[in-house]
Motif scaffolding. Structure first.
Motif, short mmCIF file in Angstrom:
data_model
loop_
_atom_site.label_atom_id
_atom_site.label_comp_id
_atom_site.label_asym_id
_atom_site.label_seq_id
_atom_site.Cartn_x
_atom_site.Cartn_y
_atom_site.Cartn_z
N ASP A 40 0.86 -1.17 0.00
CA ASP A 40 0.00 0.00 0.00
C ASP A 40 0.91 1.23 0.00
O ASP A 40 1.47 1.61 1.02
CB ASP A 40 -0.89 -0.02 1.25
N LYS A 50 -13.26 -9.35 -1.46
CA LYS A 50 -13.91 -8.85 -0.25
C LYS A 50 -12.91 -8.80 0.91
O LYS A 50 -12.93 -7.87 1.73
CB LYS A 50 -15.10 -9.73 0.11
N ASP A 57 -11.87 -5.61 3.13
CA ASP A 57 -12.00 -5.61 4.59
C ASP A 57 -10.70 -5.17 5.25
O ASP A 57 -10.71 -4.41 6.22
CB ASP A 57 -12.37 -7.02 5.08
N THR A 58 -9.58 -5.65 4.71
CA THR A 58 -8.28 -5.26 5.26
C THR A 58 -8.04 -3.76 5.10
O THR A 58 -7.44 -3.11 5.96
CB THR A 58 -7.15 -6.04 4.55
N LEU A 59 -8.54 -3.20 4.01
CA LEU A 59 -8.38 -1.76 3.75
C LEU A 59 -9.46 -0.93 4.43
O LEU A 59 -9.46 0.30 4.31
CB LEU A 59 -8.42 -1.50 2.24
N HIS A 60 -10.40 -1.60 5.11
CA HIS A 60 -11.48 -0.94 5.84
C HIS A 60 -12.35 -0.07 4.93
O HIS A 60 -12.64 1.08 5.22
CB HIS A 60 -10.92 -0.08 6.99
N MET A 61 -12.76 -0.68 3.81
CA MET A 61 -13.65 0.01 2.88
C MET A 61 -14.50 -1.01 2.14
O MET A 61 -14.11 -2.17 2.01
CB MET A 61 -12.85 0.85 1.88
N TYR A 96 -15.87 -2.96 -1.02
CA TYR A 96 -15.12 -3.32 -2.23
C TYR A 96 -15.41 -2.35 -3.37
O TYR A 96 -14.51 -1.95 -4.11
CB TYR A 96 -15.46 -4.75 -2.66
#
Length: 378
Positions: A62, A199, A203-207, A209
């Motif tokens: 990232d 998905k 979820d890991t990116l907190h957003m 999809y």
């Protein structure tokens, strides 16, 4: 005689471990949470750009760039690592809705994240080489929607089409991607067919999809400039089909294409309330994203008749309609070859040597394959 001491507790533990091994043997390993994916390029209000990529080992990368140069280049790798190519960012705009047909036009539909099959048919028919470069000259490639869902290489397919668009234009040809119903589904947040890997990353990116595809992303911007309906030569091309309701509408095709781009992110209620045209375009029964009545005759599909098909062709001055969306065992025609459906099961058809799409050369139409040469459409 040599004696061995043996504990009943040890025996029980061995039996327990053996039993667990037997229970778990033969089961598939759970899907890796972070499968290779990306890159997603997201732009921020301050002019910076965020690039999110998942490597082949599942490592999340990232990175933020203060600015991206206009010729920014990056590698794209398939989830298995067997396909690799370089992509350079380029400017884009909405393609013309009507254009002449080149000497040859290859038409396929619904890749659904299966890069192996997508690359196979392009290579076999001279569209790309082993370096994933455009080799189709001044000819045309048309993909009638549905890259999203079901497969694990959605991003690589989108990036490959994006890359070929520029290379084709530089060679005097065209690579055209038309929107499908799975594009409109994902962009409004309907993720029922989305693979878990996508998905999990969101979820890991907190957003959500779908936020990875908003107007502030490179591919999100690009998708919002793609058309749903277009005419190439004497071929009208649309993802699902055109109903009798479409014939009665006064809006022209350019207006419909523009309407689609404006409301892709809205949910169904928002699209219905946005405008009567938006409500029609996104309608799941008679709208061009979903309508199956050109290829299905059952009453519940509200099928068009021969008279309506002829009226449609006369209205737009074309000879046929090319559609995807509805899966058939092979390439099929309807209404005396006035309708041609090119959506097939890509993996199954590749394995069984069946048709994968069509090639139009002048006025001649051929079925294309993964391994053999094109055959006349019967």
């Amino acid at each position: 005689m040599k004696k061995y001491l043996f504990s009943w507790g040890t025996a029980f533990l061995c039996l327990l471990v053996s039993g667990l091994l037997l229970l778990t043997s033969g089961k598939e390993k759970p899907e890796k949470i972070h499968d290779a994916d990306g890159p997603y390029i997201l732009y921020r209000e301050d002019g910076s750009a965020r690039m999110v990529t998942v490597g082949l080992k599942g490592e999340l990368k990232d990175k933020t760039y203060k600015t991206l140069p206009s010729d920014f280049s990056f590698p794209v790798v398939s989830h298995k690592g067997n396909h690799r190519f370089q992509v350079t960012l380029h400017p884009f705009e909405r393609p013309q809705w009507r254009m002449p047909q080149a000497d040859s036009m290859l038409v396929i539909s619904d890749p659904h994240g299966n890069l192996d099959c997508f690359v196979s048919v392009l290579k076999n028919n001279g569209v790309i080489n082993d370096r994933y470069e455009w080799t189709f000259g001044k000819n045309q490639l048309v993909i009638i929607g549905d890259v999203f869902d079901r497969g694990k290489d959605v991003l690589p397919i989108f990036w490959l089409i994006y890359k070929l668009e520029k290379e084709a234009a530089d060679a005097g040809g065209q690579a055209l991607f038309m929107l499908g119903n799975h594009e409109e589904m994902v962009l409004r947040g309907d993720l029922r067919y989305v693979k878990e890997k996508y998905k999990a990353l969101a979820d890991t990116l907190h957003m959500p999809y779908q936020d990875l595809w908003k107007e502030d992303s490179e591919l999100g911007r690009w998708l919002r400039t793609r058309n749903l309906i277009g005419i190439v030569g004497d071929n009208l091309i649309v993802h699902a089909g055109l109903s009798a309701d479409f014939l009665e509408r006064e809006e022209d095709i350019p207006a419909m294409n523009e309407e689609i781009g404006k409301y892709l992110s809205l949910d169904r209620k928002g699209r219905t309330e946005a405008s009567p045209l938006s409500a029609f375009v996104y309608d799941t029964k008679t709208g061009p994203f979903w309508y199956r009545g050109m290829v299905y005759a059952a009453d519940r599909y509200q099928p068009v008749g021969r008279e309506e098909v002829v009226r449609l062709l006369d209205k737009f001055g074309v000879s046929r309609v090319l559609v995807g969306h509805t899966i058939f065992d092979d390439v099929f025609t309807f209404h005396q070859r006035r309708i041609i459906s090119v959506n097939v099961d890509n993996k199954e058809n590749m394995e069984k040597g069946r048709g994968r799409g069509i090639l139009i050369v002048g006025k001649d139409i051929f079925v294309i394959y993964d391994r053999k040469q094109p055959q006349p459409l019967r």
